[in-house]
Each structure stands twice: as C-alpha cells, then as structure tokens.
Design an enzyme around this catalytic site. Sequence first.
Site, PDB file in Angstrom:
ATOM      1  N   GLU D  62       1.033  -1.140  -0.083  1.00 25.64           N
ATOM      2  CA  GLU D  62       0.067  -0.002   0.006  1.00 25.64           C
ATOM      3  C   GLU D  62       0.786   1.424   0.074  1.00 25.64           C
ATOM      4  O   GLU D  62       0.492   2.340  -0.552  1.00 25.64           O
ATOM      5  CB  GLU D  62      -0.946   0.081   1.133  1.00 25.64           C
ATOM      6  CG  GLU D  62      -1.953  -1.097   1.150  1.00 25.64           C
ATOM      7  CD  GLU D  62      -3.006  -1.023   0.037  1.00 25.64           C
ATOM      8  OE1 GLU D  62      -3.228   0.117  -0.561  1.00 25.64           O
ATOM      9  OE2 GLU D  62      -3.505  -2.058  -0.407  1.00 25.64           O
ATOM     10  N   HIS D 213       3.927 -10.425  17.177  1.00 28.42           N
ATOM     11  CA  HIS D 213       4.530 -11.587  17.724  1.00 28.42           C
ATOM     12  C   HIS D 213       5.859 -11.908  17.035  1.00 28.42           C
ATOM     13  O   HIS D 213       6.691 -12.313  17.800  1.00 28.42           O
ATOM     14  CB  HIS D 213       3.581 -13.027  17.030  1.00 28.42           C
ATOM     15  CG  HIS D 213       4.088 -14.015  17.745  1.00 28.42           C
ATOM     16  ND1 HIS D 213       5.123 -14.988  17.371  1.00 28.42           N
ATOM     17  CD2 HIS D 213       3.775 -14.729  18.834  1.00 28.42           C
ATOM     18  CE1 HIS D 213       5.186 -15.901  18.029  1.00 28.42           C
ATOM     19  NE2 HIS D 213       4.557 -15.895  18.818  1.00 28.42           N
ATOM     20  N   LYS D 254      10.279 -12.451  26.311  1.00 25.16           N
ATOM     21  CA  LYS D 254       9.996 -11.538  25.001  1.00 25.16           C
ATOM     22  C   LYS D 254      10.382 -10.160  25.532  1.00 25.16           C
ATOM     23  O   LYS D 254      10.766  -9.238  24.704  1.00 25.16           O
ATOM     24  CB  LYS D 254       8.836 -11.558  24.540  1.00 25.16           C
ATOM     25  CG  LYS D 254       8.579 -12.950  23.631  1.00 25.16           C
ATOM     26  CD  LYS D 254       7.417 -13.292  23.239  1.00 25.16           C
ATOM     27  CE  LYS D 254       7.103 -14.652  22.644  1.00 25.16           C
ATOM     28  NZ  LYS D 254       5.707 -15.111  22.384  1.00 25.16           N
TER      29      LYS D 254
END
Lengths: 294, 294, 294, 294
Positions: D62, D213, D254
């Site tokens: 885009e 993620h 994480k």
Amino acid sequence: MFELQLEPVQEGCDSHTSASGCTIFLGYTSNLISSGVRESIRYLAQHRMVDVIVTTAGGIEEDFIKCLAPTYLGEFSLKGKELRQQGINRIGNLLVPNDNYCKFEDWLMPILDQMVLEQKTEGTHWTPSKMIHRLGKEINNPDSVYYWAYKNDIPVFSPALTDGSLGDMIYFHSYKNPGLVLDIVEDIRRLNSKAVFAETTGMIILGGGLVKHHIANANLMRNGADFAVFVNTGQEFDGSDSGARPDEAISWGKIRMDATPVKVYADASIVFPLLVAETFAHNASRLIKEKKSD
Amino acid sequence: MFELQLEPVQEGCDSHTSASGCTIFLGYTSNLISSGVRESIRYLAQHRMVDVIVTTAGGIEEDFIKCLAPTYLGEFSLKGKELRQQGINRIGNLLVPNDNYCKFEDWLMPILDQMVLEQKTEGTHWTPSKMIHRLGKEINNPDSVYYWAYKNDIPVFSPALTDGSLGDMIYFHSYKNPGLVLDIVEDIRRLNSKAVFAETTGMIILGGGLVKHHIANANLMRNGADFAVFVNTGQEFDGSDSGARPDEAISWGKIRMDATPVKVYADASIVFPLLVAETFAHNASRLIKEKKSD
Amino acid sequence: MFELQLEPVQEGCDSHTSASGCTIFLGYTSNLISSGVRESIRYLAQHRMVDVIVTTAGGIEEDFIKCLAPTYLGEFSLKGKELRQQGINRIGNLLVPNDNYCKFEDWLMPILDQMVLEQKTEGTHWTPSKMIHRLGKEINNPDSVYYWAYKNDIPVFSPALTDGSLGDMIYFHSYKNPGLVLDIVEDIRRLNSKAVFAETTGMIILGGGLVKHHIANANLMRNGADFAVFVNTGQEFDGSDSGARPDEAISWGKIRMDATPVKVYADASIVFPLLVAETFAHNASRLIKEKKSD
Amino acid sequence: MFELQLEPVQEGCDSHTSASGCTIFLGYTSNLISSGVRESIRYLAQHRMVDVIVTTAGGIEEDFIKCLAPTYLGEFSLKGKELRQQGINRIGNLLVPNDNYCKFEDWLMPILDQMVLEQKTEGTHWTPSKMIHRLGKEINNPDSVYYWAYKNDIPVFSPALTDGSLGDMIYFHSYKNPGLVLDIVEDIRRLNSKAVFAETTGMIILGGGLVKHHIANANLMRNGADFAVFVNTGQEFDGSDSGARPDEAISWGKIRMDATPVKVYADASIVFPLLVAETFAHNASRLIKEKKSD
C-alpha cells in the site's frame, strides 16, 4: 469532522429556550469526572457552552469530593485486596482514599438536614436536579462543574442519584433524620420540556448506559435531535444501547432522519479534550460574546 | 467454574432473609429482556431462584410490552431512516413496531390514574419498586418476569424508572392528571437493607452501567458480596465501572476480600442461558424443594 | 443460521477439486490450537470435513508440542515475572512449561537435519506447507490436527512459518547445519490454485490477522468465496482487516456479491465447538459417507 | 509516560549495532500505511529514528501504491456490492480503486522479471526483506516509507510477503516467468541477529497479529526487549497474542523482567501521531545530530 458537526450547533439558531438558540445536551459517565476530563466539562459549564447536563450519581459526587480532597493517579493493576486493607478505592487507574468520603459525609450531612427541614417547613418538593443545584451552590468552589451549573442555571439531571456515595449518605441519614423525598417525576417533566421547547438540539454524549439513553429519550419527545456526537468504546453486537450506532437512534426518532450524527469509537479521556479544544475553545471568544449579549 | 461459583450461593446458608438463606442479587440491562434471555430470567423469577432484581427502565417496560405484542427478529444493518418511516424501532437486531408502544400506553394509562388516586386518597408513597410490583400484578401474565416477581415477592429496583417509555407515559400523563410522585429515597433504604440484613449474598450481573453499579454499591453496605459473577463485554481500559474487573470492586469493599469473583468476557445472550442450564436448572429439583420447605 | 449457512457448503456441489465438491477453507489463529478448540479442529481434519487449512506458526507448533507434553490451565492474571522465574510461558489463561519446548527441539532437530539432507541430495524444494505435511507424518499421533491433515491430504498453509518456536529452532539449526530454504512462492501458487479451480468455496475463519486475510485473498483469485463465516472479537472502527465486516471483503471481490456471509462477534473458544456440533457433527454420518464414496 | 518510556531508548546506549546504540523495532499492520499514519512512519524512517521494521504484505504494497495513485476517504458504511460494481475496494473508511492495483502491476512486473533474471544469472538468493529493499530502491520516491528504509539501510521484514497484492502479482508472474524463490529462513536469521547482537532493544508495535508476535519473538532470542510500547485495541480475554498484555510477553522472556512496558488501549491512528510528536519529533534535532555523528 467535529468542526463541521459542531459549528451548526453553535450558529444559525435564534430560539429563546437556550442561551445560544441551540440547546446542547451534554452527557457523561462518572469516570470522566473522576478523570481529568472534569476540567474540560467544567470549562463548558463555566462558559455556558452547554445547556443541559445528564450524568450518573458518581458523576455528581466525585466532582464535589475533588473539591474536598484530591484523587490520585495509580495503576489499573493494583491489587484490590491490598488497596482495601489500606482504605483506598480504585476507579480505573485512579485512587480515592476512604477519607475523601468521610470529608464528603461531613460536608453533606448538614445539607441533608437542611433539605429535610425545608421540605417539612416550606414544602420544598425535592428532585435530583434540585438537589444537585443546591449542592452546586453549597460547594461554592470554581473548580466544581456543578458550582458553575448552579451559577449559570444549567439544569443537571441524574434520576438514579441514590446510586453511589450520595445514596449511601442519604441511606445513613434517613435513620437519623427520616423523611426526605426525591421525586423523579418532576425531573422527567423538566428534562423532556427542555427538548420539546427547544428550536434545535444537539447531543454530546460521552460513554453509554443511562446518560446516553436518557438524553436520547428526551430528544425522542421532539422527534429527534438535530445534531449528535457519541464518544464511546461500546460495540453494537451485544444489542446494548451503550454500543448502538446513531443509526439505531434514528429508527426511534431520537435523532432526526436528516441529521448526520457521528460516533467516535474512542476513549473519551483521550479525544474529548481534543474535541473541546478544536470546537468550543477554538470559538470561545465568539461563543462567550454571544451568550453575554443575550 | 460456574458450578463451583454458584453452588455455595445455593447451599450452606440458613438465614431467614431470603428463601434460600443466600440472597442473590440479579442485575441485567434492558437489551437482555428485549432478547430471548428474558425467558431465562423469567425462569429464575418463577422458581424464586433469585431474591432481588435490579434493571433499567427498558428492562421493565419491554417485558410488559412483550406480553402485549411480539418483538421481531431483524438485522443490525437495517437502515434507521427506512425503519423510522415504517414506524419500526430497532434494538440491536430486534424490531419493535410503534404500535406496541401504543398498546403499552393503552394498558398503562388507567393504571397511572389509579396510582395517582391511591396516592391522593390512601396516601400511598410510590417508589419505582412499588410501581413495578403493581405493574407485575396488573399484567397478570405468566410470560412476564415481573408477574412472577410480584407473585414471589421478589423486589425489583430501577431507580431511573422514568428513563424510557414508562417515563414518556408518566410525562404525558402528568399533563392530564398531575401529581404522581416516585420517590427514590425509600427504595435505596429498601435495597440496601436487603444487602445489610442478608447472611450471605451473591451478585449475578449481566451487562454494565447502572445495574452493575447499583447492586455492587448495595453490597458495599455489608462490606462486600460473598459471591459475584459478572457477564459483560466491557473493558477496563477506559476507566468505566461497566468494564471494571471484579478486583476493582474488592478495593471498594463491594466484594469481600476472600471471595473468588468471576468476570465472563462474553455476550450474555450467548452464555447466560448456558450458565442457567448448568447451574440453576441443573439443580432445579433440589432448589425448588428447598424453597417450598421454607 | 449456521445450519443454513453451512448446509449448502456441504451439498449441491459435484466438483472434483475437493472431497465434497465444495472447497472449505478453514483458518484459525494459534491460540485456538493452544485452547480446547484444537479438538474440534482435529475432528474436522480427521473426517476430511475441511479441504484447506491456513494458520500461523503457533497454530502449527502448539499442536505438535501438545503431543509431546501437556498444556496447563492457569489464570490470565498470573504474574509474568514469577512465571518467567519458574520457566513457565503464558498463553492467555493457559500455561506451557519451557520443558515442552525442549522436547519439541529434541523431536524437531533430527527432522530438520533430514530435510536439509533431502534438499541437498534429492533437490527437494521445501515450502511451509510441505514442511507441515512432513511434520504431520513424523508426529504419527492421532491427537494431532496435522497428522490427520497429512493422512487426508489436506494442505496446510502458514507462510510465516518462521514466526514462532519453529522459527527459533530453524534459526538455531541453521548455525549447526545451514542451507535450508523455505520458499513461499510455490505455496502461494498452490493456495491460490485451490481457490481458482474449486467449483464453489466456503471460508470459515476464526480470529483475524494473517489467517483471515490469507484465505480471503486466495478467494479473490476466483472473484470471491460463495460462503463465509467469520468468528472473531475484532471491531471495524480501527480500519484493521481483522475487525472488518464481511461486507468489506465483498468490495474486494473476496466474497461474492450475492453471498450471505456471517460475522459472529464472539470468542471462538465459546462458539466454535457449538457451531461444529450443530453443523458438521450433526451431519457427520452423511458427510463421512459422502467422502468415502468419492 | 511515553517521554519516560522512550527517552532511555534514545539515550544512554553506545552499542554499534544500531545508529543510536539502542535498536528500535517498529511494527505496524497494513491499515496504518493505508491511513495517514504512513506519514508518521515515513518520518521515522527518513530520519533513521527506528532500526528494524516488521509489517505485513499490505503494509508494504500500500505504501508503493500510494506513490502511484491516491487513496480516497470514504465511509465505513459504504455498501460492498456497490463498491465492487464500481471497481472500488474498501479498507475501513478508505477507498482504493482497482486501477491503483493495475498501476502497481505495471510497475512491479518488470521488477519481478529482473529479480528472476538475477536469481538465475547471479545466484541472488531472494528473501522478503531483500525484495522490499529492492522495491524501495525502485520506487525512488521520498513519500515512500521503504524508499527511506532503502536509503538508510533499515531492514524491513515481512515473512508472509505473498499475502496480498504482491502475492497476487507473484502468482500471476509465476505462470509467465516461473522460478522465483522467496526464502524465509535467511530472513529469520537476519531478524533474530538484529535482536541478539543489540546492546539494548525497544519495541514499538502498532496493532496485533504477525507484526506483534514476530518482533516479540525475535526479542525472545536475547531474553527480552528492554523497552516496549504496544498500541492496539485488542483485548486479552480471548487468549490471542494480539490482545495479550505486555506481562504475558514477560513470562516468555520476550520483554525483560525488570522492564516497564506500556500498552496503550487505543486506535493507533489517533494516538501514534501524538506519540511521535511528543517523543521522536520533540527530540528530533538531538536525535538527528546523534545519527549524523555516528
């Protein structure tokens, strides 16, 4: 978008039912008074930029309590049990010590005594809106939304006024000094008349539940508001009025068929100060002058 | 989870304040009465499985209106303007013709006349809960939640009872036959007393807004409910009470510190019938027998 | 509604591109494999009730890991720091010990060695779908979704297969035994061909993100799916594809203009087992017989 | 809050792996490139204020398409069928004519030919990030995010690069000029190395799904990011990674156990420009000077 939406609410009206010619109904849930949005609302009341206010019991009492003692910034994740043990109440990420409610009790109880007295001796027929008006006078503090509503004769409706700390106090007080009556019939007449006799109306509603339905229902009495802005995070899929799109209100005649209502899917605490800045505050000099020249 | 949560609410109590020994407060927003959840709620009222009900004005009137004419299944996406032109009101994906409200008016007006008469001649002090009790008697229809609440003496609280079609009718009626007073002070005494004098309490609250806050606030008067199940789609991030987790209520003393409350993040119209089936209905024979042997 | 929606997907088709004549694309996010929905998905794969699967890396690896060691039920509120110190990973209210990933590593590393060997010696051109097929064969466990996908030749696409523990293992392995290539171009040819050469197609998509977009985009290649059921909690207001209503997909030609797609605004872990029970499982005897007689 | 959060990301680091010493991973979903947030992202890329970008296929294509033809402002409620008949695709409240994709095809096809040629003649091993780098060079337009990523050597990862119009083109092209390979193994090595060899890292993630993620998983390879800001409207209750709170990422390693991550529950199109203005842009003169003096 808001510029376009709100401009006509402010202009092109010449009715005599509201200061501006256009009757603006502002509704908000109690958390917005607990948060910093209170200052934006106070600004609107102070400068008579809205004509009718509808809120919940918490939306009333937390304004007064903030005049008596501060609310603190906390975290959403603070443990309820630990807070309870320390006498601290959580409202989202805000904290209100129990002591604030004690101060509120000390301030309120003599006023309740006086209200009962006036009811018995002068036949005063109390309603939630009359009680809020009186409390706005008593607080006598320019930080208060309802002080300015009192000063500027902006009626404030809260039919379930007993649903909160005010209700707790009224409950306790009723054992010491019974007899107070708060009638909701006279208030619905007064609220509906505000809509019925207005030339044009606009609704600005922050959040859902009672405040959203109550303003929209009053505007049903006039076959719909001319302008409507909803700001909330509710979704329509569960069929609640809170999350309903403005188009549902059009089916009821709560918003006019030719209106171009807007729903902003956002947290009002983020967007309402921005909206006020770009609309009411941006046009403040003109709006305030118009009100004065009434 | 619900099995575990609800079992103790039903058992191990022997107070005399409620049929079961455990006072269960059930709250729900009006859309649940508009939807098919009404039948699950009616089942609970019919078999005295709950002790106190709190709902909004719409939660009252839509039950009676359904006794007078049907609600139809539509679509969320039906255009408001077209519906308005056809005299059809949308509630989520449900449709209610204007004619239903005309039937409601025809039914209600003589009752309002009678209420005003009793107030004037017998000194009846009307409150929202007393009015709902009377309407439940008048509807005399076993499909109605409030017929069963009347039959089984389950008090139903709705402090903002004027916020809906009932309010519209009361408003219109007040011009023809003025004087009706609906007092919310007596009702807050009555509601809070239900919590204060209960041995143990449980809260089952479907949706947010007034119904959630009002039940929780009443339980604050007893330093917290012993059991709590919230079912709603609200989120906490905007600081609203509707979306607040039960842990926020613990900070206030609305739920006990040692309780294990549950919030189900789901549309009540999907999960509540499942919950009732697996808890109340699953134990129905035992629960109903216990009630009878009171 | 689902009965109506899904029936035609099962019937009235006689193409040879899928077992049933109607090519059903099933997509789901990884959390559904972590949850108990895995068993419903496994049922569909076992009985060849779906024809193409699209999921994320986690949707692949968590299925295999569950064959090696259990996932535990925990709480959403368990503290990340404490879990980390105990070597426990949280997925919503589910818990997966680090040791499970060690077992996964022990199982996977020899397979990766073998894959590199085959690439070098036999010229195998690996793609994510071919790797998943091989892993389904290797796991050789009827609890596994991908064992059944392997057995029943249901292709499983996961273009970002490196985005998870599989990627971690591939990353570590690439230092010991470098050279593995996973090509996503051959897979997009294969996936799009499944849509292009189908007589009719249906999409069942649980959750949003890549799995939703990838199936819908493949169906764009055939000017739209004939049937579509979306189950997710996403909302359209932020402009994400995850929350977009099916009508947005119609503008793109991802769903046919004359289709009657459905979006269920609900947690798939609540409703998908109910949907499977009332549609696929309800018609199982007929569906399974049809497949066998192909 | 963001000032505090981001300040340390910019300061107090002196590693050599990133321009600033602190490696900032920026992730965003494709709708943000479709919306006006693209300009904020382009600003960050232009001034080397971020070090690694992860987005979806739509987030890549885009941006290029906007260099070839404009995207228009529409309405969420425009009918899919009518738009389809007019050849207009809807992305939330934005509209992209089919013709834009034709222009994209005309621009892309010769580049794909060249890529296949280089693969065959020079042995180029293509990966999604290398392809994006090449496209950024080819577009040669300062409005493009990826032009600046190319100029400033900011790697852009998008492992499922075939999931969108790029995939459609690659699919069509593969029939005319087959053989292109896009390998995701080399890219996971490259992405993970960015995290592993950084002195400190920060994650700014707008939206959920793969981009959230993938960045978090890369930071797992270094036992957690030092700083993290998530902006999305997802909720944790359905167990999706998209809606998971940062505390879930701490359990996985994480995010570091001693980090103070932030999740902003809001539409990134409202808040990200405000955040950039008050952090990166506010400190622009200092940040840009630091980069130049490297």
